[in-house]
Write an enzyme that holds these catalytic residues in place. Structure first.
Site, PDB file in Angstrom:
ATOM      1  N   ASP A 227       0.904  -1.033  -0.070  1.00  0.00           N
ATOM      2  CA  ASP A 227       0.020   0.049  -0.175  1.00  0.00           C
ATOM      3  C   ASP A 227       0.923   1.169   0.070  1.00  0.00           C
ATOM      4  O   ASP A 227       1.767   1.237   0.938  1.00  0.00           O
ATOM      5  CB  ASP A 227      -0.804  -0.024   1.180  1.00  0.00           C
ATOM      6  CG  ASP A 227      -1.776   1.212   1.265  1.00  0.00           C
ATOM      7  OD1 ASP A 227      -2.892   1.130   0.666  1.00  0.00           O
ATOM      8  OD2 ASP A 227      -1.380   2.248   1.995  1.00  0.00           O
ATOM      9  N   ILE A 228       0.618   2.223  -0.883  1.00  0.00           N
ATOM     10  CA  ILE A 228       1.331   3.429  -0.886  1.00  0.00           C
ATOM     11  C   ILE A 228       1.039   4.327   0.524  1.00  0.00           C
ATOM     12  O   ILE A 228      -0.140   4.620   0.836  1.00  0.00           O
ATOM     13  CB  ILE A 228       0.971   4.316  -2.198  1.00  0.00           C
ATOM     14  CG1 ILE A 228       1.250   3.437  -3.358  1.00  0.00           C
ATOM     15  CG2 ILE A 228       1.867   5.544  -2.302  1.00  0.00           C
ATOM     16  CD1 ILE A 228       0.748   3.855  -4.745  1.00  0.00           C
TER      17      ILE A 228
ATOM     18  N   ASN B 156      -2.939  13.089  -2.735  1.00  0.00           N
ATOM     19  CA  ASN B 156      -3.955  13.530  -3.472  1.00  0.00           C
ATOM     20  C   ASN B 156      -4.373  14.909  -3.098  1.00  0.00           C
ATOM     21  O   ASN B 156      -4.769  15.977  -4.139  1.00  0.00           O
ATOM     22  CB  ASN B 156      -4.875  12.433  -3.267  1.00  0.00           C
ATOM     23  CG  ASN B 156      -5.334  11.556  -4.406  1.00  0.00           C
ATOM     24  OD1 ASN B 156      -4.784  11.530  -5.415  1.00  0.00           O
ATOM     25  ND2 ASN B 156      -5.879  10.339  -4.217  1.00  0.00           N
TER      26      ASN B 156
ATOM     27  N   ASP C   2      -2.805   9.547  -9.649  1.00  0.00           N
ATOM     28  CA  ASP C   2      -2.938   8.827 -10.795  1.00  0.00           C
ATOM     29  C   ASP C   2      -1.403   8.489 -11.305  1.00  0.00           C
ATOM     30  O   ASP C   2      -1.129   7.167 -11.393  1.00  0.00           O
ATOM     31  CB  ASP C   2      -3.814   9.047 -11.747  1.00  0.00           C
ATOM     32  CG  ASP C   2      -5.340   8.968 -11.258  1.00  0.00           C
ATOM     33  OD1 ASP C   2      -5.552   8.391 -10.218  1.00  0.00           O
ATOM     34  OD2 ASP C   2      -6.152   9.548 -12.197  1.00  0.00           O
TER      35      ASP C   2
ATOM     36  N   GLU D  24      -4.910   2.445  -3.907  1.00  0.00           N
ATOM     37  CA  GLU D  24      -3.490   2.472  -3.760  1.00  0.00           C
ATOM     38  C   GLU D  24      -2.908   1.029  -3.252  1.00  0.00           C
ATOM     39  O   GLU D  24      -1.634   0.875  -3.066  1.00  0.00           O
ATOM     40  CB  GLU D  24      -2.990   3.736  -3.144  1.00  0.00           C
ATOM     41  CG  GLU D  24      -3.126   3.388  -1.528  1.00  0.00           C
ATOM     42  CD  GLU D  24      -4.610   4.043  -0.971  1.00  0.00           C
ATOM     43  OE1 GLU D  24      -4.834   4.440   0.097  1.00  0.00           O
ATOM     44  OE2 GLU D  24      -5.434   4.268  -1.988  1.00  0.00           O
TER      45      GLU D  24
END
Length: 378
Positions: free
Chosen positions: A245-246, A253, A262, A289
């Site tokens: 997971d980022i 964002n 994105d 993500e």
């Protein structure tokens, strides 16, 4: 998948090969049916030989040629129906049957030299069959049809010369048949490949994530879960999954906008695909993500090593966010879970491994992010 404007075939050899493999069963069936159908009528026309030459002469002069066609085409039809012929073998069988049929036709025409007008009509029908009903590459069909047309016109002039006007008319009519046959075959090629391309696009849309090109969660549940689990159990090999997971993605964002978000997701996905084994490992976009890696025949050590390499590579990519006033940089947290399916005493499933990797990933988040947590299920 671009389609060639002249041949109606795919420009890329890989796309054309995929189409031909997809169509192979239908191609073999069409070849077998057409050869049997044509052989039946080819033999039936022996009665015209008898009417024109008499039984004894026809048996000696034309029946062996018709029998050769029946044996050749029948054998090729049997191979098409009963043997798993490759694409090239199917083309070879089609070409062999066509060459024998055309050569036999020329021989029969020479035995009945005063009927070349009727023979021209028969040849026109054979050309239509070659272009539209005998599956082959368009270039092969054009070469066979054009050569047979030239040979036939040469026979007419050499065996039973006719007035120039008649020969010219016959030649133009045969050229017209060849032209429309080639155009019809090209159109059929284009339509069938366009249908295949649309089906491939629909399949990709159903299986792949539009942003990253990775498999989506639907494909994971519909295909991968059962496939990878059964493969691991059958061969008794280890199976490792990595859930990643980022980190701080919401802040990315909020501060950079969704377009940059994105870009970060796409870059992370490209990294995962690039550093995993093509055709062996599977990369799935598991959530917004979040990504899932399925690593067949990979031990816990192998999964940990890959996750650490991915972590370092993503954290070291300073170009994605650059120097920014928010103090944000790219990183990701990883959970690695593994089980050796050589152990038949415990019946873990792939969802069990994914659930364990998910818990480990959140443990990595709680422990400071940008780290790898791992565990082997016992």
């Amino acid at each position: 998948m671009h389609i060639h404007s002249l041949t109606g075939e795919f420009v890329r050899p890989t796309a054309e090969t995929a189409f031909l493999d997809h169509q192979l069963a239908r191609t073999r069936s069409l070849l077998g049916f057409t050869l049997l159908f044509c052989t039946f009528f080819y033999l039936c026309f022996f009665v015209t030989d008898v009417a024109a030459l008499g039984l004894e002469t026809a048996l000696a002069a034309t029946f062996p040629a018709r029998l050769l066609v029946a044996v050749t085409a029948g054998s090729c039809a049997w191979l098409a129906y009963r043997r798993p012929l490759s694409v090239r073998a199917t083309w070879l069988a089609a070409t062999l049957a066509e060459v024998v049929a055309l050569a036999s036709f020329m021989h029969i025409a020479m035995q009945r030299p005063h009927e070349f007008h009727w023979h021209a009509m028969s040849l026109a029908i054979m050309l239509v069959v070659i272009y539209l009903y005998i599956p082959n590459r368009l270039v092969h069909a054009i070469v066979l049809a054009a050569c047979s047309t030239g040979v036939f016109l040469a026979l007419v002039q050499g065996v039973a010369p006719m007035p120039f006007a008649d020969l010219l008319t016959m030649g133009l009519l045969l050229v017209l048949v060849n032209t429309f046959g080639a155009l019809a075959a090209r159109r059929y090629n284009h339509v069938s490949r366009e249908e295949f391309r649309l089906q491939a696009d629909l399949k990709t849309a159903a299986e792949r994530d539009h942003l990253t090109g990775c498999y989506n969660r639907r494909y994971l549940h519909d295909h991968l879960l059962g496939l990878e689990l059964s493969r691991a159990r059958r061969f008794g090999r280890p199976l490792t999954v990595v859930l990643c997971d980022i980190d701080h993605f919401k802040l990315i964002n909020d501060n950079f906008g969704h377009t940059k978000g994105d870009e970060v997701i796409a870059a992370f996905a490209a990294l995962l695909v690039r550093m995993t084994r093509e055709g062996v490992d599977t990369v799935v976009r598991y959530g917004g993500e979040e990504f899932l890696l399925i690593l067949p025949e990979t031990s816990l050590d192998g999964g940990e090593h890959l996750a650490e390499r991915l972590r370092l590579a993503f954290a070291g990519d300073s170009a994605l966010l650059g120097d920014n006033p928010f103090g944000l940089h790219t990183s990701a947290s990883f959970g690695v879970a593994s089980f050796d399916f050589a152990n038949t005493q415990v019946r873990y499933t792939l969802p069990d491994l994914i659930s364990a990797a998910d818990k480990l990933m959140y443990e990595a988040k709680r422990n400071g992010r940008n780290r790898v947590e791992s565990m082997e299920l016992k």
